[in-house]
Design an enzyme around this catalytic site. Structure first.
Site, mmCIF file in Angstrom:
data_model
loop_
_atom_site.group_PDB
_atom_site.id
_atom_site.type_symbol
_atom_site.label_atom_id
_atom_site.label_comp_id
_atom_site.label_asym_id
_atom_site.label_seq_id
_atom_site.Cartn_x
_atom_site.Cartn_y
_atom_site.Cartn_z
ATOM 1 N N GLU A 284 0.981 3.692 1.994
ATOM 2 C CA GLU A 284 1.606 3.897 3.238
ATOM 3 C C GLU A 284 3.021 3.232 3.601
ATOM 4 O O GLU A 284 3.926 3.733 4.042
ATOM 5 C CB GLU A 284 0.247 3.877 4.131
ATOM 6 C CG GLU A 284 -0.482 4.743 4.266
ATOM 7 C CD GLU A 284 -1.988 4.083 3.387
ATOM 8 O OE1 GLU A 284 -2.995 4.195 3.751
ATOM 9 O OE2 GLU A 284 -1.492 3.537 2.604
ATOM 10 N N CYS B 295 -2.289 -0.548 7.584
ATOM 11 C CA CYS B 295 -1.241 0.553 7.526
ATOM 12 C C CYS B 295 -1.256 1.440 8.818
ATOM 13 O O CYS B 295 -0.505 2.020 9.202
ATOM 14 C CB CYS B 295 -1.587 1.373 6.452
ATOM 15 S SG CYS B 295 -1.475 0.689 4.597
ATOM 16 N N CYS C 253 -6.008 1.673 5.929
ATOM 17 C CA CYS C 253 -6.465 0.487 6.382
ATOM 18 C C CYS C 253 -5.827 -0.140 7.749
ATOM 19 O O CYS C 253 -5.096 0.732 8.229
ATOM 20 C CB CYS C 253 -6.364 -0.714 5.553
ATOM 21 S SG CYS C 253 -4.648 -1.185 5.223
ATOM 22 N N HIS D 97 0.730 -1.067 -0.212
ATOM 23 C CA HIS D 97 -0.089 0.102 0.054
ATOM 24 C C HIS D 97 1.054 1.394 0.129
ATOM 25 O O HIS D 97 2.128 1.167 0.371
ATOM 26 C CB HIS D 97 -1.045 -0.118 1.100
ATOM 27 C CG HIS D 97 -1.891 -1.261 1.193
ATOM 28 N ND1 HIS D 97 -3.036 -1.194 2.032
ATOM 29 C CD2 HIS D 97 -2.019 -2.228 0.370
ATOM 30 C CE1 HIS D 97 -3.922 -2.075 1.725
ATOM 31 N NE2 HIS D 97 -3.160 -2.826 0.860
#
Length: 152
Positions: free
Chosen positions: A57, A88, A85, A55
């Site tokens: 992040e 993260c 999410c 992701h």
């Protein structure tokens, strides 16, 4: 003053999201900042890297940790175009990020304010300051346009 800085860095995160979109990734971008300087950045790459943890992040946290030569990113501000999410959010806690600024809410998977409140979990020894909704419309529109085009 803080609002201007938040807008500036969220625009940077949106530019990173556009790079991800150009690679057929879900357009989420992230930049980590300290004292007006980019410390780490990234965009979604799970499709191209065959990595469910890639992701925006996580990519930005890894970049920042490498640049700082430290897994602790105490006091840094993380800007991301979509509410993080659970994975993260957990990584931000482990890294000791000081502040999170996100754009659009994620009503299905958002783990900061939407479906879960990961940072409010009792027993945590670190707290992250959160500001949500910065350039919310722009961030949401980019995601909506991407998915609309994908559905054809």
């Amino acid at each position: 003053m803080q609002a201007n800085e938040d807008t500036r860095w969220m625009q940077h995160a949106l530019a990173l999201a556009a790079q991800g979109e150009a690679c057929d990734e879900v357009p989420v971008g992230c930049v980590i900042v300290r004292g007006g300087q980019v410390i780490g950045e990234g965009w979604n790459r799970p499709i191209s890297s065959h990595d469910p943890t890639a992701h925006a992040e996580i990519i930005a946290l890894r970049d920042a940790a490498q640049r700082c030569a430290n897994y602790r990113l105490t006091g840094l501000t993380l800007y991301v175009t979509l509410e993080p999410c659970l994975m993260c959010a957990g990584a931000m806690l482990h890294a000791r990020i000081g502040r999170l600024v996100y754009g659009a809410s994620d009503p299905k998977r958002g783990a900061v304010d939407s479906t879960a409140q990961a940072f409010a979990t009792q027993g945590l020894n670190h707290r992250i300051e959160v500001s949500g909704g910065v350039l919310k419309s722009e961030c949401a529109q980019r995601l909506q346009a991407f998915f609309r085009a994908r559905r054809g």
